[in-house]
Design a protein around this motif. Sequence first.
Motif, mmCIF file in Angstrom:
data_model
loop_
_atom_site.group_PDB
_atom_site.id
_atom_site.type_symbol
_atom_site.label_atom_id
_atom_site.label_comp_id
_atom_site.label_asym_id
_atom_site.label_seq_id
_atom_site.Cartn_x
_atom_site.Cartn_y
_atom_site.Cartn_z
ATOM 1 N N ASP A 54 0.781 -1.133 -0.114
ATOM 2 C CA ASP A 54 -0.013 0.223 -0.168
ATOM 3 C C ASP A 54 0.821 1.139 0.016
ATOM 4 O OD1 ASP A 54 1.106 -0.351 2.303
ATOM 5 O OD2 ASP A 54 -0.620 0.087 3.714
ATOM 6 N N ALA A 55 2.155 0.906 -0.413
ATOM 7 C CA ALA A 55 2.998 2.271 -0.403
ATOM 8 C C ALA A 55 2.300 3.354 -1.197
ATOM 9 C CB ALA A 55 4.280 1.910 -0.937
ATOM 10 N N LYS A 56 2.768 4.662 -0.646
ATOM 11 C CA LYS A 56 2.365 5.659 -1.670
ATOM 12 C C LYS A 56 3.206 5.994 -2.686
ATOM 13 C CE LYS A 56 1.223 8.676 2.538
ATOM 14 N NZ LYS A 56 1.779 9.898 3.256
ATOM 15 N N PRO A 57 2.461 6.698 -3.795
ATOM 16 C CA PRO A 57 3.287 6.614 -5.082
ATOM 17 C C PRO A 57 4.453 7.632 -4.804
ATOM 18 C CG PRO A 57 1.022 7.802 -5.255
ATOM 19 C CD PRO A 57 1.296 7.152 -4.011
ATOM 20 N N ILE A 58 5.676 7.491 -5.689
ATOM 21 C CA ILE A 58 6.756 8.404 -5.753
ATOM 22 C C ILE A 58 6.549 9.517 -6.810
ATOM 23 C CG2 ILE A 58 9.148 8.668 -6.405
ATOM 24 C CD1 ILE A 58 9.374 5.614 -5.251
ATOM 25 N N GLY A 59 6.792 10.936 -6.576
ATOM 26 C CA GLY A 59 6.708 11.829 -7.423
ATOM 27 C C GLY A 59 7.837 12.098 -8.177
ATOM 28 N N ILE A 60 7.811 12.267 -9.451
ATOM 29 C CA ILE A 60 9.163 12.494 -10.129
ATOM 30 C C ILE A 60 8.911 13.521 -11.322
ATOM 31 C CG2 ILE A 60 8.710 10.405 -11.330
ATOM 32 C CD1 ILE A 60 11.385 9.954 -11.629
ATOM 33 N N CYS A 61 10.021 14.172 -11.550
ATOM 34 C CA CYS A 61 10.212 15.241 -12.297
ATOM 35 C C CYS A 61 10.622 14.573 -13.720
ATOM 36 C CB CYS A 61 10.861 16.451 -12.109
ATOM 37 S SG CYS A 61 10.185 17.551 -11.004
ATOM 38 N N VAL A 62 10.044 14.719 -14.841
ATOM 39 C CA VAL A 62 10.743 14.058 -15.975
ATOM 40 C C VAL A 62 10.387 15.185 -17.199
ATOM 41 C CG1 VAL A 62 10.374 11.851 -15.566
ATOM 42 C CG2 VAL A 62 8.355 13.054 -16.825
ATOM 43 N N LYS A 63 11.696 15.348 -17.967
ATOM 44 C CA LYS A 63 11.527 15.961 -19.207
ATOM 45 C C LYS A 63 10.963 14.962 -20.276
ATOM 46 C CE LYS A 63 16.188 16.432 -19.125
ATOM 47 N NZ LYS A 63 16.596 15.833 -17.879
ATOM 48 N N GLY A 64 10.958 15.396 -21.539
ATOM 49 C CA GLY A 64 10.388 14.538 -22.661
ATOM 50 C C GLY A 64 11.215 13.163 -22.762
ATOM 51 N N ARG A 77 10.359 8.959 -21.551
ATOM 52 C CA ARG A 77 10.309 7.721 -22.472
ATOM 53 C C ARG A 77 11.016 6.558 -21.428
ATOM 54 N NH1 ARG A 77 13.174 8.969 -28.057
ATOM 55 N NH2 ARG A 77 12.809 6.787 -28.513
ATOM 56 N N SER A 78 12.028 6.954 -20.994
ATOM 57 C CA SER A 78 12.957 5.966 -19.923
ATOM 58 C C SER A 78 11.731 5.292 -19.024
ATOM 59 C CB SER A 78 14.082 6.465 -19.337
ATOM 60 O OG SER A 78 14.835 7.235 -20.033
ATOM 61 N N LEU A 79 10.849 6.224 -18.548
ATOM 62 C CA LEU A 79 9.932 5.872 -17.662
ATOM 63 C C LEU A 79 8.925 4.960 -18.224
ATOM 64 C CD1 LEU A 79 9.395 6.633 -14.674
ATOM 65 C CD2 LEU A 79 7.996 8.469 -15.262
ATOM 66 N N VAL A 80 8.404 5.249 -19.731
ATOM 67 C CA VAL A 80 7.655 4.168 -20.462
ATOM 68 C C VAL A 80 8.130 2.931 -20.429
ATOM 69 C CG1 VAL A 80 6.591 3.958 -22.519
ATOM 70 C CG2 VAL A 80 6.406 6.241 -21.315
ATOM 71 N N ALA A 81 9.497 2.959 -20.707
ATOM 72 C CA ALA A 81 10.407 1.667 -21.099
ATOM 73 C C ALA A 81 10.222 0.795 -19.706
ATOM 74 C CB ALA A 81 11.624 1.896 -21.755
ATOM 75 N N LEU A 82 10.344 1.479 -18.563
ATOM 76 C CA LEU A 82 10.366 0.875 -17.504
ATOM 77 C C LEU A 82 9.115 0.249 -17.183
ATOM 78 C CD1 LEU A 82 12.982 3.155 -15.369
ATOM 79 C CD2 LEU A 82 13.340 0.813 -16.275
ATOM 80 N N ILE A 83 8.139 1.028 -17.355
ATOM 81 C CA ILE A 83 6.603 0.367 -17.267
ATOM 82 C C ILE A 83 6.100 -0.703 -18.223
ATOM 83 C CG2 ILE A 83 4.144 1.159 -17.251
ATOM 84 C CD1 ILE A 83 5.169 3.936 -16.496
ATOM 85 N N GLN A 84 6.981 -0.629 -19.470
ATOM 86 C CA GLN A 84 6.518 -1.771 -20.444
ATOM 87 C C GLN A 84 7.132 -3.065 -19.968
ATOM 88 O OE1 GLN A 84 8.657 -0.241 -23.786
ATOM 89 N NE2 GLN A 84 6.843 0.182 -25.057
ATOM 90 N N GLU A 85 8.346 -2.916 -19.105
ATOM 91 C CA GLU A 85 9.123 -4.011 -18.876
ATOM 92 C C GLU A 85 8.746 -4.431 -17.480
ATOM 93 O OE1 GLU A 85 13.277 -4.065 -19.661
ATOM 94 O OE2 GLU A 85 12.810 -2.866 -21.762
ATOM 95 N N LYS A 86 7.800 -3.829 -16.546
ATOM 96 C CA LYS A 86 7.267 -4.030 -15.546
ATOM 97 C C LYS A 86 8.214 -4.039 -14.341
ATOM 98 C CE LYS A 86 3.525 -7.126 -17.185
ATOM 99 N NZ LYS A 86 3.508 -6.392 -18.538
ATOM 100 N N PHE A 87 9.301 -3.021 -14.484
ATOM 101 C CA PHE A 87 10.014 -2.696 -13.201
ATOM 102 C C PHE A 87 9.371 -1.811 -12.423
ATOM 103 C CE2 PHE A 87 13.490 -4.151 -16.302
ATOM 104 C CZ PHE A 87 13.914 -4.823 -15.607
#
Lengths: 353, 324
Positions: free
Chosen positions: B75-85, B89-99
């Motif tokens: 039930d951990a709270k989400p982590i806030g993160i600042c991302v540029k464009g 994309r790195s974030l998307v790739a990490l989500i795709q790979e289920k990290f």
Amino acid sequence: MAVKIFIATDRLDSVLEKLSTKIDLWIPALLKDDKSGPTGFVPYEPGKAVAFDRQTTMSLKKVLLPQVETLLRFEYRKEPEGAINSTLAVEDRREARPTLVFGARPCDVRALTTLDRVFSNGPYVDPYYTERRKNTLFATLVCRQTDAKCFCSSVGGGPADMEGSHLRIVRTDDGYIVEALTKEAQSLLDNLGDAPDASREKQAAEIVEEVSRRRVGDLDTEGSAEAFRKRFEQTDYWVQMVSQCLSCGVCTYVCPTCYCFSITDEAENLKGERLRSWDSCMFYHYTLEASGHNPRPTKLERYRNRVGHKFSYIPERYEGLLGCCGCGRCIRSCPVSIDIRQVVGHLKENTNE
Amino acid sequence: MLETDRIQLHKLVEEALPELDMMIGWTESCDPLQTTPVFIRDAKLISKLTLGPFCSQNLAGYLVKPPALESVPKDAKPIGICVKGCDSRSLVALIQEKFISRDRVRIFGIPCRGTIDWRKVAQRVGLSDVKSATVEDDFLVIDASGTTHRIGLEDVLARKCLGCRYPNPIIQDVLVGQVATPRSSSLETTYRDVDALDNKPIEERLAFWQSELDRCIRCYACRNACPLCVCQDKCIAETREPRWLTQRVGLPEKFLFHFIHAMHLAGRCTGCGECERVCPMDIPVTLIKEKLNKIMEEMLGYSAGLDPDGVPPLLTFNPGETEI
């Protein structure tokens, strides 16, 4: 024997070339065809662009402690009768040639006092380092290019500090005045140039005097060793200070005082070499034990160790000597701008919190 | 405009922080030309958050390479993160790979007008002491060694920024500031450095990489800064069991390491350029990955990190594949 000579700027290369016939010569040079690109110490070659205008990206430690060196070669030899039996032949020949590092900086030379304590001044004497150390002379620049990341005066050095140097180089308006500081260095200057005239000598003296007065950096390391011990188990402090660390090896590899090494046998079939290579306490494998246990599993413990080693363990073991020469390279090259001065400086603040 | 964006960011983070485990962003460092990542749990520190062209670090990697080993409660709270464009994309790739799972992150999207490469600044003002650096319209104003320099921003942007097609975050929960205009809309512009090198004879290319990679000191900054290098402590560059690479620092070892890095990123690299930015020896290592990215786009029409539901081509298998 010449004690002091003047080298005009445009004659520097020809003088270095002459010098390189007398002794193995290392110079600070551009490592890439870019005036503001990375620099490091390399064996002299005629025409090589000397980088005297700033501190090198890589320190000179590799002259004495190469990133990789072969400690010994080995070979298993099968007996002709009875293939089960084999003998082991080991060869550990080493050779240290007389070497001059021309264009060192005071911080880099001072850093060797830390390496000396570990490798040469017992109880264990490392013959590889020690023999090279004995055979190496340093011609050191009076440093006039300090920047906001330098802090040599905070850790016992200074931009004109000549401790451990054999020759002093002062850059003047139109060239360099090189002065032998030890007897053994005098013969190196023979036939390389004329003594400087009075006006240049006066200018050089003024520069040395002015630079000697400079205080570079304002880190106060007094009491850091004790403060570190108090901080050791305060995880919050390390989380706050170094969460951004990437656990890469940049800081340790550019550092002139980091000396930790790894030893590996690299063998193919029956022949191989035992190598010593730079290691980094920032790496996971550095403390990984054979059992699989790792006492420093995260970057927090690893960075803490780096600070502790330099500002607490070394001073405690070696009568107050610091494991840092204030060159600022770790700050300059850190991919995430960690400033070791901040981490050390804050050790003493509200330690009881 | 930057100041307005900064104020907006502070306000948004202030509102969100009670619902967050922590906030990852950038703050000023001892170097006026570079920020440093900051991890905020205490609302008092929010005012330290900054954004703009000095925020070069890609923070996405911290989500998979956290500061400390801690097991995350369900039930951990989400982590806030600042991302540029590019970071998004790195974030998307990490989500795709289920990290990471999408609902574990609160994304503060920052439209990006390019980040500053301190090396290019040094080429112009020398490696002298930069006392302060500010952005005024399209100029970088630098006070170094008592002189004020005014440099066009375009002249000191990172190489990757010049061919950027995605300056705006691909995914976000909130957007901070105005949408940015892409610098490139074509493969030609994005991959012009790859093409320039490809057009040279093979001997010249080999000589180029030999001389560039020869400087490598095997510090692994490129690997550790890469948000998609997820093997972390198990990287084959260092393991002794099994032993793939020796500890030598010859060209073969350096080549092998960099090409292992690149091959492991084939179809996964989002071109954030962190590997190149962090290299202390100024080796253009992103160029190797760009070449692979180009092949991926040309052969398979795939560009990494654009679709959270997409599957990277090398993580799947198509029996009817016609392109390879």
